[in-house]
Scaffold this motif. Structure first.
Motif, mmCIF file in Angstrom:
data_model
loop_
_atom_site.group_PDB
_atom_site.id
_atom_site.type_symbol
_atom_site.label_atom_id
_atom_site.label_comp_id
_atom_site.label_asym_id
_atom_site.label_seq_id
_atom_site.Cartn_x
_atom_site.Cartn_y
_atom_site.Cartn_z
ATOM 1 N N UNK A 1 -14.770 12.534 -0.721
ATOM 2 C CA UNK A 1 -14.919 11.321 -2.095
ATOM 3 C C UNK A 1 -13.800 10.763 -2.033
ATOM 4 N N UNK A 2 -13.189 10.999 -2.456
ATOM 5 C CA UNK A 2 -11.970 10.424 -3.220
ATOM 6 C C UNK A 2 -11.252 9.874 -1.641
ATOM 7 N N UNK A 3 -11.376 11.032 -0.437
ATOM 8 C CA UNK A 3 -10.881 10.277 0.546
ATOM 9 C C UNK A 3 -11.715 9.341 1.218
ATOM 10 N N UNK A 4 -12.229 9.305 1.538
ATOM 11 C CA UNK A 4 -13.647 8.055 1.344
ATOM 12 C C UNK A 4 -12.950 6.376 0.572
ATOM 13 N N UNK A 5 -13.227 7.274 0.048
ATOM 14 C CA UNK A 5 -13.281 6.046 -1.346
ATOM 15 C C UNK A 5 -11.133 5.586 -1.506
ATOM 16 N N UNK A 6 -10.247 6.455 -0.917
ATOM 17 C CA UNK A 6 -9.327 5.947 -1.069
ATOM 18 C C UNK A 6 -8.951 5.166 0.783
ATOM 19 N N UNK A 7 -9.612 5.460 1.968
ATOM 20 C CA UNK A 7 -9.605 4.959 3.183
ATOM 21 C C UNK A 7 -9.994 3.301 2.279
ATOM 22 N N UNK A 8 -11.583 3.342 1.843
ATOM 23 C CA UNK A 8 -12.092 1.766 1.368
ATOM 24 C C UNK A 8 -10.684 1.182 0.855
ATOM 25 N N UNK A 9 -10.460 1.437 -0.268
ATOM 26 C CA UNK A 9 -9.259 0.629 -0.876
ATOM 27 C C UNK A 9 -7.994 0.102 -0.636
ATOM 28 N N UNK A 10 -7.825 0.992 0.967
ATOM 29 C CA UNK A 10 -6.216 0.795 1.989
ATOM 30 C C UNK A 10 -6.870 -0.600 2.671
ATOM 31 N N UNK A 11 -8.389 -0.480 3.409
ATOM 32 C CA UNK A 11 -8.731 -1.271 4.375
ATOM 33 C C UNK A 11 -9.309 -2.365 3.867
ATOM 34 N N UNK A 12 -9.356 -2.461 2.313
ATOM 35 C CA UNK A 12 -9.206 -3.410 1.305
ATOM 36 C C UNK A 12 -7.926 -4.846 1.243
ATOM 37 N N UNK A 13 -7.022 -3.482 0.464
ATOM 38 C CA UNK A 13 -5.992 -4.001 0.748
ATOM 39 C C UNK A 13 -5.095 -4.360 2.060
ATOM 40 N N UNK A 14 -5.211 -3.990 2.536
ATOM 41 C CA UNK A 14 -4.883 -4.686 4.549
ATOM 42 C C UNK A 14 -5.860 -5.244 4.479
ATOM 43 N N UNK A 15 -6.913 -6.118 4.461
ATOM 44 C CA UNK A 15 -7.674 -7.178 4.922
ATOM 45 C C UNK A 15 -7.083 -8.744 3.979
ATOM 46 N N UNK A 16 -7.361 -8.504 2.652
ATOM 47 C CA UNK A 16 -6.627 -9.031 1.374
ATOM 48 C C UNK A 16 -5.746 -9.372 1.863
ATOM 49 N N UNK A 17 -3.985 -8.310 2.434
ATOM 50 C CA UNK A 17 -3.020 -8.888 2.231
ATOM 51 C C UNK A 17 -2.705 -9.428 3.511
ATOM 52 N N UNK A 18 -3.852 -8.943 5.095
ATOM 53 C CA UNK A 18 -3.087 -9.353 5.459
ATOM 54 C C UNK A 18 -3.915 -11.569 5.658
ATOM 55 N N UNK A 19 -5.294 -11.661 4.830
ATOM 56 C CA UNK A 19 -6.165 -12.592 4.377
ATOM 57 C C UNK A 19 -4.344 -13.623 3.748
ATOM 58 N N UNK A 20 -3.728 -12.769 3.097
ATOM 59 C CA UNK A 20 -2.754 -14.508 2.534
ATOM 60 C C UNK A 20 -1.849 -14.604 2.930
ATOM 61 N N UNK A 21 -1.840 -13.673 4.082
ATOM 62 C CA UNK A 21 -0.929 -14.219 5.450
ATOM 63 C C UNK A 21 -1.340 -15.675 6.442
ATOM 64 N N UNK A 22 -3.197 -14.985 6.014
ATOM 65 C CA UNK A 22 -3.406 -15.819 7.238
ATOM 66 C C UNK A 22 -3.811 -17.655 6.676
ATOM 67 N N UNK A 23 -3.988 -17.607 4.676
ATOM 68 C CA UNK A 23 -4.441 -18.697 4.781
ATOM 69 C C UNK A 23 -5.116 -18.545 3.663
ATOM 70 N N UNK A 24 -5.522 -17.039 3.345
ATOM 71 C CA UNK A 24 -7.164 -17.438 2.360
ATOM 72 C C UNK A 24 -6.917 -17.149 0.979
#
Lengths: 492, 217
Positions: free
Chosen positions: A116-139
């Motif tokens: 369960x923690x592995x799934x949650x960890x993957x979700x967390x990192x997908x979220x951060x990737x989207x977030x940091x990518x979003x900042x660079x893209x202008x969101x």
């Protein structure tokens, strides 16, 4: 480093000292292995990325034309992306490493259903990737510490909910009746973060509050995460590792509870001190300043717990990189909190407000306190999870000295630069181009510090990746690597 | 400190205290702030923010301008905000009433922008400053935002929006530099930044600080 004397269990953890102790410990470590290694590898990835981004933004401070043609990496975005990669990428993943290791060990309780923690960890990192990518893209939302765009926030929240719940589940499976100081700080952090994050998301983005009450909430959030998540987790690790590695019982442990409650109470009000002079209700900032002054109590108590213990076990500093990192973290905690108290006074804030001094303070907590302690903890726990020795002692030493020197150079450059900048800003006759010229040497020192930090991080990353690869690909683990811990009387 | 329920209760009480005093009570207090109707002018202040400026604010957010610029004028005697000409009065909570994202900022690597619209009224100034800050101030350390502009071949009549550039910065013969929609929106947002109206409360907040300032002069 892997042979650091593992002489003592932390006071209060009541580890059995019979011959099966090591076997029980190894079983608990094994249950935590998968998720903790996932968090560790993600944390390292983000650390390297954040180092690159912060190098770009620190160069842009003294050479504004650097990469200015690229909308993706213009200063406003590179700076926010570096900060968020450091906070949510490196900082939180490393926090999860510490949380689960400490919780499992101190509660003497194996992690249940680690997948369960592995799934949650993957979700967390997908979220951060989207977030940091979003900042660079202008969101970017342009709210400090919350720049991650709103579409990534629900992912982070759900992932955190699972992770936090799992930490509490691990805690509730404890076999020992005692609850050690580390666990108080962990419980406080685990409860505070979702509280801060959900309130900030609701009040700032989903149902925006009126006018500058948003600024109050933003300050409450940023300082809350800084002290009640990052500093609290660093303190939890310090309370565990200092007695454990020195082999000395904590001094004045009976004061630790008072230190904890005062830290929690005052830290939860200090954030608004940064808003002095802003168009917000005056009592809000006054409460922040008053709470900041009271922070002297927990700083003294926590210092009384650790500095004498460290002094008594000073010979352990020679053999343990973990302990050296902890010592730097403890010094950074004391110095940065005392500085926060001083700069919350209006007569000082009039010079330090809106300058690089604030950046130095953020760095001192995120890097000096949290990251240093996390490095120290990882040097201790990773070989036990991987059941391998660290591949290279030279890389460990390179990491320690590069990051300590880099930290001092960055903080000194930014803090002294900030004081010069503040004095110049307060003199209306000094133009902005003159201020920029004054700041250049300080900003070069900062860039040099960032380069040193990046070198240290690369050394660290190479070592961790080699360790993990050896553990995943290599043959039978070395089960006799760690000695049995002798029982240690709790200092009560 | 060995009972989980007590520790949890303590943590919860502190969190609730912090939230109710800093977040919740401010939400309630701010609910009482309303626009101020001036009978002489027949208008309510603050004035609503025009649509193009609202779009420009999104550009301001996405480029992270807040990393170097504040939008708050502090009271007289606390810093040199007014001496630097950043505003004739300090900012008050009511100025931000209609903003759904408040960007006070915490760093002044560049000047405060709360009243930049009162200092610079020409749209061309903003566009030139964004295209290359050195056109406006030779010593500026602001980065250039050339990606907000388009260099394109002149077909037929030159565009009326094309930047008037000195020879050193001019585009090649037959080409012109034209602001994109984002640049125009950002310039409109900046030109709209001004808190001109004197609300009743500005006369009684920090009077003490202001009068002390007067004595020194």
């Amino acid at each position: 480093m892997a042979s650091a004397p593992r002489t003592a269990t932390a006071a209060g953890s009541a580890a059995p000292s019979s011959g099966t102790g090591r076997a029980v410990q190894a079983a608990i470590d094994a249950s935590a292995r998968g998720p903790v290694l996932l968090f560790l590898v993600s944390a390292i990835g983000w650390l390297v990325l954040a180092s690159g981004l912060s190098l770009i933004s620190s160069i842009q401070l003294h050479t504004p034309s650097f990469l200015a043609d690229s909308p993706w990496l213009t200063y406003g975005r590179s700076q926010a992306a570096a900060l968020n990669a450091a906070i949510y990428g490196w900082g939180f993943n490393a926090s999860f490493v510490l949380v689960f290791w400490l919780m499992a060990r101190l509660s003497q309780s194996a992690l249940r259903v680690p997948s369960v923690l592995i799934v949650a960890g993957l979700f967390w990192n997908v979220g951060v990737t989207l977030g940091v990518g979003g900042i660079l893209a202008g969101d970017s939302t342009s709210v400090p510490w919350l720049e991650i765009p709103t579409y990534a926030a629900p992912l982070l929240f759900v992932a955190y909910a699972l992770i936090g719940a799992w930490a509490i589940v691990t805690f509730s499976g404890r076999s020992s009746g005692r609850i050690f100081a580390s666990q108080w700080y962990l419980l406080a952090a685990l409860f505070w973060f979702p509280w801060l994050y959900s309130v900030a998301q609701m009040v700032l983005f989903f149902q925006p509050a009126r006018g500058t009450s948003q600024s109050v909430v933003a300050a409450w959030y940023a300082h809350g995460v800084s002290s009640l998540w990052f500093t609290a987790i660093a303190l939890a690790a310090i309370y565990y590792f200092v007695p454990k590695i020195t082999g000395k019982a904590l001094r004045h442990y009976d004061l630790a509870a008072l230190g904890f409650w005062t830290f929690l109470l005052f830290s939860s009000f200090t954030g608004t001190a940064a808003l002095v002079g802003a168009p917000v209700p005056a009592w809000t900032t006054a409460a922040g300043v008053a709470a900041s002054l009271f922070l002297i109590v927990p700083v003294l108590i926590i210092g009384l717990n650790h500095f004498p213990t460290l002094a008594a076990g000073a010979d352990a500093l020679q053999g343990s990189t973990s302990l050296r990192f902890m010592l730097v973290g403890m010094i950074a905690f004391t110095v940065s909190t005392l500085t926060w108290i001083v700069t919350s006074l209006q007569s000082i804030a009039v010079t330090t407000q809106f300058t690089l001094f604030g950046t130095a303070q953020t760095q001192a907590v995120l890097y000096g306190v949290f990251s240093m302690v996390a490095f120290g903890a990882i040097y201790f726990l990773a070989p036990r999870l991987a059941q391998r020795e660290w591949p290279s002692l030279a890389l460990i030493n390179a990491h320690f000295w590069a990051s300590t020197a880099g930290l001092i150079l960055c903080i000194a450059g930014l803090a002294l630069g900030g004081l010069a900048q503040g004095a110049a800003l307060n003199d209306p006759a000094v133009s902005f181009s003159t201020i920029a010229a004054t700041l250049n040497p300080y900003l070069f020192a900062n860039s040099l510090g960032v380069i040193l930090l990046a070198i240290g991080h690369l050394a660290f990353a190479v070592n961790v990746v080699r360790l993990v690869l050896q553990s995943v690909l290599g043959g039978a683990p070395a089960t006799d690597l760690f000695r049995e811990a002798p029982a240690l009387e709790a200092a009560r | 400190m060995n009972r989980f329920s007590l520790i949890f209760l303590g943590i919860f009480v502190i969190a609730a205290l912090s939230w109710s005093s800093l977040v919740f009570s401010n939400q309630r207090a701010y609910g009482a702030i309303t626009a101020h109707y001036d009978e002489n002018e027949g208008k309510a202040f603050p004035q609503p923010i025009p649509g193009l400026a609202q779009r420009g604010k999104l550009v301001y957010q996405d480029l992270g301008c807040v990393a170097c610029h504040t939008q708050q004028v502090r009271r007289p005697g606390f810093g040199s905000d007014q001496e630097r000409g950043w505003g004739e009065r300090q900012s008050v909570a009511r100025d931000y009433l209609y903003e759904d994202r408040v960007l006070l900022g915490a760093m002044r690597l560049g000047p405060d922008l709360r009243n930049v619209g009162a200092r610079q009224t020409e749209a061309a100034w903003y566009l030139q400053h964004l295209y290359d800050p050195k056109l406006v101030n030779a010593d500026s350390t602001k980065p250039a935002y050339t990606f907000l502009f388009e260099t394109r071949r002149i077909v037929g009549q030159p565009s009326s929006e094309a930047l008037a550039l000195p020879a050193s910065h001019a585009a090649a013969a037959g080409y012109e530099v034209v602001p994109t929609d984002r640049a125009l929106a950002l310039a409109a947002y900046l030109a709209n930044l001004k808190d001109a109206y004197a609300y009743p409360e500005i006369n009684h907040v920090y009077v003490e600080a202001a009068s002390k300032e007067g004595e020194q002069k």
